[in-house]
Scaffold this active site. Structure first.
Site, short mmCIF file in Angstrom:
data_model
loop_
_atom_site.label_atom_id
_atom_site.label_comp_id
_atom_site.label_asym_id
_atom_site.label_seq_id
_atom_site.Cartn_x
_atom_site.Cartn_y
_atom_site.Cartn_z
N ASP A 20 -34.90 -131.63 13.08
CA ASP A 20 -35.68 -132.68 13.70
C ASP A 20 -36.92 -132.85 12.81
O ASP A 20 -37.20 -132.00 11.96
CB ASP A 20 -36.08 -132.24 15.11
CG ASP A 20 -37.00 -133.22 15.80
OD1 ASP A 20 -36.79 -134.44 15.65
OD2 ASP A 20 -37.95 -132.77 16.47
N ASP A 44 -40.44 -134.61 13.89
CA ASP A 44 -41.73 -134.48 14.56
C ASP A 44 -41.87 -133.15 15.27
O ASP A 44 -41.05 -132.78 16.11
CB ASP A 44 -41.90 -135.62 15.57
CG ASP A 44 -41.95 -136.98 14.89
OD1 ASP A 44 -42.90 -137.21 14.12
OD2 ASP A 44 -41.04 -137.80 15.11
#
Length: 244
Positions: free
Chosen positions: A32, A34
């Site tokens: 991922d 963020d």
């Protein structure tokens, strides 16, 4: 669940949970973005808090953790509905983006990220990104780190899949874009949000969770491993080449 030593007291208190499940060797890594690669979550929290405050509303922790990792439009709908904001989704998103674009282009990578990414690249371990961020947002956030992000094999953005996290779609799509198309159980995912962890597990993948220090314990129970920081990751525990 296995909590690696050296974690902070906050994470110990919030997410102390263990499992005797044996860790399985992997060949590919999916990140991922963020809150995992880039230190953007506090900026996003501040932007939503600022927008909510304009209407006398409070962006509380419970709502934040439900929004965390969700696709942009899904998160917008949750905030508008929960806080009863007099905004359309488009108006809300534009307000958040307007606030964030002033600072997002200068965001830093999180501790341990640069070292680990370059280590994977040096050792020819395939790795990619599965992010809920749209392409335009991704480009803004990574602007300062183009050299590092050019090392990733590919990126799958949230709008590119039918269902966002916590559905498994984005992780399965990301795995399918590797040339050798690894099976899910050969992919290791790095996530910070409960939604992301749930999606990766639904996809049949092991997950290293890097949670917000204050994330409640009951939201940290589904990951394979919980770490305070990428700095504490030990590659060989998942059959990856060890650091020199």
């Amino acid at each position: 669940m296995r909590l690696i030593p050296e974690t902070s007291q906050l994470v110990k208190n919030a997410c102390r949970s263990f499992s005797t499940n044996k860790l399985q060797p992997v060949t590919h890594v999916i990140f991922d973005m963020d809150g995992v690669l880039l230190d953007t979550e506090n900026i996003h929290k501040l932007s939503v808090t600022t927008v909510a405050a304009k209407f006398g509303k409070t962006y509380n922790l419970d709502l934040r953790y439900r929004v965390l990792g969700a696709p942009e439009l899904d998160g917008a709908k949750m905030v508008i509905s929960e806080l009863k904001l007099p905004l359309t989704v488009e108006e809300y998103v534009n307000m958040v983006r307007e606030f964030e674009k002033k600072v997002m282009s200068d965001v830093d990578v999180l501790p341990g990220v640069d070292r680990f990414i370059r280590h994977l690249h040096k050792n020819n371990v395939p790795f990619a990104i599965a992010t809920s961020s749209a392409k335009k947002s991704f480009d803004t956030k990574t602007m300062k780190h183009k050299s590092l992000f050019s090392l990733f094999h590919h990126v799958v953005n949230g709008p590119d899949v039918k269902k966002g996290k916590p559905a498994p779609d984005i992780f399965l799509a990301c795995a399918s874009k590797f040339p050798d198309k690894p099976p899910p159980n050969k992919c290791l995912v790095f996530e910070d949000s409960p939604n992301g962890v749930r999606g990766a597990k639904e996809a049949g993948m092991q997950v290293v969770m890097l949670p917000d220090p204050l994330l409640p314990k009951n939201l940290c129970t589904e990951a394979t491993v919980v770490l305070e920081s990428m700095e504490h990751f030990i590659p060989e525990t998942f059959g990856l080449p060890p650091f020199n």
